[in-house]
Design an enzyme around this catalytic site. Structure first.
Site, PDB file in Angstrom:
ATOM      1  N   SER A  41       0.923   2.607   4.197  1.00  0.00           N
ATOM      2  CA  SER A  41       0.120   1.509   3.655  1.00  0.00           C
ATOM      3  C   SER A  41      -1.349   1.865   3.476  1.00  0.00           C
ATOM      4  CB  SER A  41       0.230   0.281   4.563  1.00  0.00           C
ATOM      5  OG  SER A  41      -0.175   0.594   5.881  1.00  0.00           O
ATOM      6  N   GLY A  75       4.339   0.795   5.822  1.00  0.00           N
ATOM      7  CA  GLY A  75       5.232   0.784   6.972  1.00  0.00           C
ATOM      8  C   GLY A  75       6.077   2.019   7.162  1.00  0.00           C
ATOM      9  N   ASN A 107       2.362   5.540  11.367  1.00  0.00           N
ATOM     10  CA  ASN A 107       3.592   4.894  11.842  1.00  0.00           C
ATOM     11  C   ASN A 107       4.547   5.852  12.536  1.00  0.00           C
ATOM     12  OD1 ASN A 107       2.930   2.302  10.612  1.00  0.00           O
ATOM     13  ND2 ASN A 107       3.340   3.296   8.649  1.00  0.00           N
ATOM     14  N   ASP A 226      -7.808  -5.787  10.683  1.00  0.00           N
ATOM     15  CA  ASP A 226      -7.371  -4.977  11.819  1.00  0.00           C
ATOM     16  C   ASP A 226      -8.144  -3.668  11.804  1.00  0.00           C
ATOM     17  OD1 ASP A 226      -6.087  -3.127  10.014  1.00  0.00           O
ATOM     18  OD2 ASP A 226      -4.322  -4.405   9.975  1.00  0.00           O
ATOM     19  N   HIS A 229      -6.289  -0.903   8.386  1.00  0.00           N
ATOM     20  CA  HIS A 229      -6.274  -1.117   6.942  1.00  0.00           C
ATOM     21  C   HIS A 229      -7.644  -1.549   6.439  1.00  0.00           C
ATOM     22  CE1 HIS A 229      -2.106  -1.762   8.360  1.00  0.00           C
ATOM     23  NE2 HIS A 229      -1.831  -1.010   7.306  1.00  0.00           N
TER      24      HIS A 229
END
Length: 268
Positions: A41, A75, A107, A226, A229
């Site tokens: 992402s 993701g 991830n 967050d 991102h």
């Protein structure tokens, strides 16, 4: 063609995958290359799909003289991108002379042996394997999956750029703290194992340099929701940092160097 976690890996032993380079065939290249981006992402269109963030892959084309196709998916890890057949999908359209950028890490943490989420890689840098406690599948290392992906591309005559993951907000605590995750080093390990036609760009270091220059307030403003991102502005800056790293040969020359626009932005 889709790769399952078992059938995709049965053709090669782990040792062969780590140690044996692939020599690209003599294929007719495109008149100009296409750049394909594979990642998560932080690279993908719309970022975290929250309406506030975007991925740097959407902006890299601004700083190149060739077409850029963003195949990043939110993701995903190196493992899940492989298991879902997404690397194979890219390899199916790659032509000789094209360039593939591979960037994962955000991830890939955790353990497949404990509450496996389908994304965690087996810890280690080589022949280590784990067994998923969720599916029973054999899980390989981050380095293994990246090497397999790179070999798919180089077998088609493409060159590969292994890019380290972007950092999280390095000013999150109010002080500048830069501690590269292990996947930064893993990308370099994979590049060294592959050698010819595979290059390394330390995107983490380039963005870290930029954040240190930007300072606390300006960096924090790039993270709306967050610490991972970034806003579209932050994504554009990450693309500029990546471009600068290539243009200045931060980690040596790459196959992308000839396709950067004249006088690209300097952000660190």
């Amino acid at each position: 063609m889709r790769f399952s976690s078992v059938s995709a890996l049965m053709a090669l032993t782990v040792l062969e995958a780590i140690a044996t380079p692939v020599t690209p065939p003599d294929l007719a290249p495109r008149a100009t290359p296409t750049v394909y981006l594979c990642g998560d992402s932080t690279m993908a269109k719309n970022g975290a799909n929250d309406g506030d963030t975007d991925g740097w892959g959407q902006y890299f084309g601004t700083y190149t003289t060739v077409s850029v196709v963003n195949k990043a998916i939110g993701g995903r890890s190196a493992r899940s991108y492989w298991n879902e057949g997404r690397f194979a999908d890219v390899a199916n359209v790659v032509k000789s002379g094209d360039i593939v950028v591979i960037e994962f890490g955000h991830n890939d943490g955790g353990s497949p042996e404990s509450n496996d989420n389908g994304r965690s890689d087996c810890p280690g840098t080589g022949t280590e394997t784990c067994v998923s406690d969720a599916t029973g599948e054999t899980v390989y290392t981050f380095v293994f999956y990246v090497i397999q992906a790179a070999k798919l591309m180089t077998a088609k005559g493409a060159t590969v750029v292994l890019s380290s993951q972007t950092p999280n907000n390095l000013w999150e605590t109010g002080s500048f703290v830069s501690a590269p995750p292990r996947f930064v080093g893993y990308q370099l390990t994979a590049q060294k194992a592959l050698g010819a036609n595979v290059y390394f760009v330390d995107h983490y270091q380039a963005v870290s340099n930029m954040y240190k220059k930007l300072g606390n307030s300006a960096t924090n403003a790039l993270y709306p929701n967050d610490h991972t991102h970034t806003s579209p502005t932050g994504a554009s800056l990450s693309a500029q940092a990546f471009t600068q790293a290539i243009h200045t040969n931060l980690n040596g020359t790459t196959s992308l160097g000839s396709y950067i626009v004249s006088n690209p932005p300097t952000v660190y």
